[in-house]
Design an enzyme around this catalytic site. Structure first.
Site, PDB file in Angstrom:
ATOM      1  N   ASP A  50      14.244  -0.648 -10.047  1.00 24.45           N
ATOM      2  CA  ASP A  50      12.960  -0.839 -10.716  1.00 24.45           C
ATOM      3  C   ASP A  50      12.690  -2.343 -10.730  1.00 24.45           C
ATOM      4  O   ASP A  50      13.596  -3.142 -10.446  1.00 24.45           O
ATOM      5  CB  ASP A  50      13.040  -0.262 -12.136  1.00 24.45           C
ATOM      6  CG  ASP A  50      11.767  -0.472 -12.930  1.00 24.45           C
ATOM      7  OD1 ASP A  50      10.667  -0.370 -12.345  1.00 24.45           O
ATOM      8  OD2 ASP A  50      11.877  -0.747 -14.142  1.00 24.45           O
ATOM      9  N   LYS A  89      -2.865  -0.175 -15.290  1.00 27.06           N
ATOM     10  CA  LYS A  89      -4.234   0.317 -15.450  1.00 27.06           C
ATOM     11  C   LYS A  89      -4.276   1.449 -16.458  1.00 27.06           C
ATOM     12  O   LYS A  89      -5.216   1.563 -17.254  1.00 27.06           O
ATOM     13  CB  LYS A  89      -4.809   0.743 -14.100  1.00 27.06           C
ATOM     14  CG  LYS A  89      -5.151  -0.419 -13.183  1.00 27.06           C
ATOM     15  CD  LYS A  89      -5.924   0.022 -11.960  1.00 27.06           C
ATOM     16  CE  LYS A  89      -5.090   0.843 -11.015  1.00 27.06           C
ATOM     17  NZ  LYS A  89      -3.971   0.072 -10.411  1.00 27.06           N
ATOM     18  N   ASP A 125      10.195  -4.389 -13.335  1.00 30.58           N
ATOM     19  CA  ASP A 125      10.034  -4.992 -14.660  1.00 30.58           C
ATOM     20  C   ASP A 125      11.155  -4.584 -15.595  1.00 30.58           C
ATOM     21  O   ASP A 125      11.423  -3.397 -15.785  1.00 30.58           O
ATOM     22  CB  ASP A 125       8.675  -4.606 -15.244  1.00 30.58           C
ATOM     23  CG  ASP A 125       7.530  -5.185 -14.435  1.00 30.58           C
ATOM     24  OD1 ASP A 125       7.530  -6.403 -14.209  1.00 30.58           O
ATOM     25  OD2 ASP A 125       6.657  -4.417 -14.000  1.00 30.58           O
ATOM     26  N   HIS A 167      -7.314  -5.232 -14.750  1.00 25.83           N
ATOM     27  CA  HIS A 167      -5.931  -5.182 -14.277  1.00 25.83           C
ATOM     28  C   HIS A 167      -5.692  -6.202 -13.169  1.00 25.83           C
ATOM     29  O   HIS A 167      -4.615  -6.822 -13.105  1.00 25.83           O
ATOM     30  CB  HIS A 167      -5.588  -3.778 -13.779  1.00 25.83           C
ATOM     31  CG  HIS A 167      -4.146  -3.619 -13.439  1.00 25.83           C
ATOM     32  ND1 HIS A 167      -3.692  -3.541 -12.140  1.00 25.83           N
ATOM     33  CD2 HIS A 167      -3.044  -3.550 -14.232  1.00 25.83           C
ATOM     34  CE1 HIS A 167      -2.383  -3.413 -12.152  1.00 25.83           C
ATOM     35  NE2 HIS A 167      -1.957  -3.420 -13.394  1.00 25.83           N
TER      36      HIS A 167
END
Length: 248
Positions: free
Chosen positions: A7, A52, A9, A71
């Site tokens: 992943d 978003k 973040d 965004h």
């Protein structure tokens, strides 16, 4: 050959508190919107996959074009913070990617964040040369975002990978559910907002991957593999062997 899938973040870098959150709030302010997310609010927003989608949760009646423009601006503001060096790579990320790549492993990043953001974080975490050896899957390339398994299923299909030969590094409960939904053995490195998440199904949970002089702490080891100070390729192979044994 085996594969290691990250992943972005909270995994490559602890990006949420000092990166995404201030970027969201700055974008809201620039657009003249009376929305400001504090830490507790943002912690709840993180249960929603995709930027978003998080914006839309506070603007349910907004024109979709407004959400997209918001965004996009948030992504620009976040990327600026990455480029300013405010979001360094987490311990062990560069070390373990170098180690597995030297042994021929496939490395990929699978994230619901915007591709521009993901590539910026990856490059600043491991350097441009090593980043260029990693496959990146990000943004709106799948219809359903985490905790749906779609992003991981795309990686498996696109790179012709067998799930039993793959390990995922995640930091959140929704990430674990996405990876496990695709049949993938999952390591968790807990990040700023995820200490209280439900990591049921993860094979190993740590505070970080660890580096020399900056050891990792094992929080839980359901698969029986307990790294000593830092996660090594030997540990990864042991986790794969455990997974392959279970699937026989």
């Amino acid at each position: 050959m085996p594969a290691l899938i990250f992943d972005c973040d909270g995994v490559l870098a602890d990006t949420e508190k000092d990166g995404h959150l201030p970027a969201f709030n700055a974008a809201f302010e620039e657009f003249g919107l009376p929305i400001r997310w504090d830490d507790p609010t943002y912690n709840v927003k993180l249960t929603i996959g995709g930027g978003k989608e998080r914006i839309a949760s506070d603007l349910p009646d907004a024109d979709p074009d407004l959400v997209k423009r918001l965004h996009l601006r948030k992504t620009e503001l976040f990327t600026q913070r990455v480029e300013e060096g405010l979001l360094p790579g987490r311990p062990g990320i560069r070390r373990i990617i170098e180690a597995v790549r030297s042994q021929g492993w496939t490395v990929a990043v699978a994230s619901t964040s915007a591709e521009r953001s993901v590539r910026a974080v990856l490059e600043h975490a491991v350097g441009p040369d090593l980043a260029g050896q990693c496959h990146v899957y990000a943004g709106d390339i799948v219809k359903a975002k985490k905790p749906a398994p779609d992003i991981y299923e795309l990686v498996l299909s696109d790179l012709h990978l067998d799930p039993k030969d793959c390990l995922v590094v995640e930091d959140s409960g929704i990430g674990v559910r996405a990876a496990r939904g695709a049949g993938l053995t999952t390591i968790v490195t807990v990040s700023s907002y995820t200490a209280d998440d439900d990591f049921t199904g993860a094979a190993l949970v740590l505070d970080q991957l660890g580096d020399p002089g900056n050891p990792a702490t094992v929080i839980a080891a359901p698969a029986g593999v307990r790294p000593d100070g830092m996660v090594t390729v030997a540990d990864l192979n042991a986790l794969l062997a455990t997974n392959q044994e279970e699937t026989r």
